[in-house]
Design a protein around this motif. Structure first.
Motif, mmCIF file in Angstrom:
data_model
loop_
_atom_site.group_PDB
_atom_site.id
_atom_site.type_symbol
_atom_site.label_atom_id
_atom_site.label_comp_id
_atom_site.label_asym_id
_atom_site.label_seq_id
_atom_site.Cartn_x
_atom_site.Cartn_y
_atom_site.Cartn_z
ATOM 1 N N SER A 1 55.705 97.391 49.731
ATOM 2 C CA SER A 1 54.921 96.687 48.733
ATOM 3 C C SER A 1 55.499 94.900 48.893
ATOM 4 C CB SER A 1 54.944 96.583 46.738
ATOM 5 O OG SER A 1 56.378 96.184 46.535
ATOM 6 N N ILE B 1 49.584 93.827 50.574
ATOM 7 C CA ILE B 1 48.832 95.016 51.526
ATOM 8 C C ILE B 1 49.794 96.278 50.929
ATOM 9 C CG2 ILE B 1 47.731 96.235 53.221
ATOM 10 C CD1 ILE B 1 46.752 93.803 52.286
ATOM 11 N N ARG C 1 51.468 99.765 50.712
ATOM 12 C CA ARG C 1 51.634 100.746 52.208
ATOM 13 C C ARG C 1 52.068 102.191 51.263
ATOM 14 N NH1 ARG C 1 47.893 99.688 54.141
ATOM 15 N NH2 ARG C 1 47.128 98.603 55.933
ATOM 16 N N ARG C 2 51.827 103.184 51.378
ATOM 17 C CA ARG C 2 52.420 104.452 51.297
ATOM 18 C C ARG C 2 52.624 105.651 51.945
ATOM 19 N NH1 ARG C 2 51.429 109.133 48.447
ATOM 20 N NH2 ARG C 2 52.748 110.043 47.821
ATOM 21 N N ALA C 3 53.910 106.252 51.964
ATOM 22 C CA ALA C 3 53.276 107.797 53.197
ATOM 23 C C ALA C 3 54.277 108.615 53.083
ATOM 24 C CB ALA C 3 53.413 107.277 54.568
ATOM 25 N N LEU D 1 56.266 105.034 58.232
ATOM 26 C CA LEU D 1 54.678 104.719 57.627
ATOM 27 C C LEU D 1 53.558 104.175 58.891
ATOM 28 C CD1 LEU D 1 55.338 101.212 55.316
ATOM 29 C CD2 LEU D 1 54.996 103.358 54.478
#
Lengths: 374, 87
Positions: free
Chosen positions: B8, B14, B16-18, B83
């Protein structure tokens, strides 16, 4: 393939990330080998403190006060995370062959010139602090930040983001984090964090407007225009004039910024949504500037500058406290005329209740509360 | 081993999550070693840097928080590979 993965939504990223990455093993092994040594270095760095980092123009411990020229140094981080990196261009040196270096140099100069000319402020600390920046930080890095001592720019991945030195308002935004650090020192959390972000957007935009000599009517009021790669559906990262409209793209999502307290977002991510709720005070500034017209750095900007640097703003100020402080600043500098009325109307429109001028410490605003005044 | 990265913050903010599962991967041993190293060396605790990325790494239920620019090399490598984004 690996680069393309950066622009897909999280649920697709999850799936793609499960596939093997043949590029991993070499760099990973190298990293693991160096990790123990790095830990030792970090412990030492933490003990010495952040000021141990090399600085430009060292010599006299105290920079010359009131110098009317910036003292810039631009470094190349060479795609690593050791800051500042190799010195490329010092103050007065001829232009580099590296466009990122020159943009950073010029952006630091534009920021210095705006603060000096518009507000008689000598550099970000008001005492002529040398301005340092590193470009080419890491590889394909989609960010820029102020680390407490210097500016750091990534190149962008070229798919979503271009080079972060491209928009002058991004450079002004980052350096203004330094100004805030040396003045109101707004806590980077919750509403005070959103105000910290907003102040950086406000002066980042004003530095662009000053550089282009634009009026409030002529300005685009965008943050990060020119930063999005071709093909991304958006004009910028934030819009102060119309928060929530800067982008709407399958790879980025939709600009989540609210422009009024009705849309206030609660949550813990991003230090409590500091880049989301900043849309509210951003819009209040835009409304003030639009109502007053002309060059926004002169009156609206002066009121916000006085608020930031006046010494009465609490580091944990919330929106209502900040709004009251802007009203007090407007009254102190311009009386209760058009400027005061413009500020008052702007905060009312975005739904922030302003405490009476002079009682800036009284937080009264609740998220979601909408207040309209006649 | 299940490795999750949530990012975050940042100038653009923007999120992102992976998630990555090492089971069946030819590079599983390296990834797992990287993950253990990332968990064991959280780096010095610092206040958030304005516009810096913040990360939450979760490895088989164990969580560590870290943030730019204070990542260890193992954390940065792990984040980059999970990511698939320049970090």
């Amino acid at each position: 393939m690996g680069v393309f993965c950066t622009i897909v939504p999280p649920h697709i990223l999850d799936r793609l990330a499960r596939s093997d990455d043949p590029e991993l093993s070499g760099t990973a092994r190298h990293t693991l080998e160096h990790d123990a040594r790095q830990r030792t270095r970090r412990g030492l760095h933490a003990a010495i403190g952040p000021t141990a980092a090399p600085r430009a123009g060292t010599g006299p411990a105290e920079p010359a006060k009131g110098a009317d020229q910036p003292q810039r140094t631009i470094y190349d981080a060479q795609h690593k995370d050791d800051l500042p990196g190799h010195e490329i261009r010092a103050e007065g040196a001829k232009a580099s062959t590296d466009a990122s270096v020159n943009r950073a140099y010029d952006g630091l100069g534009a920021t210095f010139a705006t603060y000096l000319t518009a507000y008689a402020r000598h550099s970000i600390d008001g005492r002529g602090l040398p301005l340092n920046a590193s470009v080419h930080y890491l590889k394909g890095y989609n960010n820029a930040f102020w680390n407490g001592e210097q500016m750091v720019f990534g190149d962008g991945d070229g798919r979503i983001f271009l080079d972060f030195t491209l928009p002058v308002d991004v450079i002004g935004h980052e350096l203004t984090h330094g100004v805030t650090q040396f003045t109101a020192n707004l806590d980077y959390q919750g509403q005070s964090g959103a105000l910290n972000e907003s102040v950086s957007d406000v002066f980042g935009s004003l530095i662009k407007q000053f550089t282009l000599q634009q009026t409030a009517e002529q300005a685009d009021w965008l943050i990060g225009a020119g930063l999005l790669a071709p093909g991304i559906h958006g004009v910028a990262l934030r819009s102060m004039k119309a928060p929530g409209t800067a982008y709407d793209d399958p790879h980025l999502g939709k600009d989540p910024q609210p422009g009024t307290m009705d849309g206030y977002v609660s949550g813990s991510d991003d230090n409590g949504g500091v880049h989301i709720n900043s849309g509210i005070p951003n819009h209040a500034f835009y409304l003030t500037a639009a109502a007053l017209g002309g060059h926004a750095w002169k009156q609206a900007g002066q009121i916000w500058y006085d608020t930031l640097t006046g010494g009465s703003l609490a580091s944990n100020a919330d929106f209502a406290g900040f709004a009251a402080a802007t009203l007090a600043a407007a009254k102190a500098r311009y009386g209760e005329g058009a400027q005061y009325q413009a500020v008052r109307a702007a905060w009312s429109t975005v739904g922030v209740t302003t405490a009476a001028a002079g009682s800036a410490e009284l937080p009264r605003q609740q998220p979601g509360e909408q207040t309209q005044e006649a | 081993m299940r490795i999750e990265v949530v990012r975050s913050g940042g100038f653009a903010a923007i999120p992102r999550r992976a998630t990555l599962d090492t089971a069946g991967r030819s590079d599983a041993a390296l990834l797992e070693s990287l993950a253990r190293s990332a968990l064991d060396s959280p780096g010095p605790a610092r206040p958030p840097v304005p516009d810096g990325f913040g990360y939450v790494l979760t490895v088989d239920g164990r969580e560590v928080r870290c943030a730019d620019p204070g990542l260890t090399p193992a954390q940065r490598e792990l984040i980059t590979h999970v990511l698939h984004e320049g970090a």
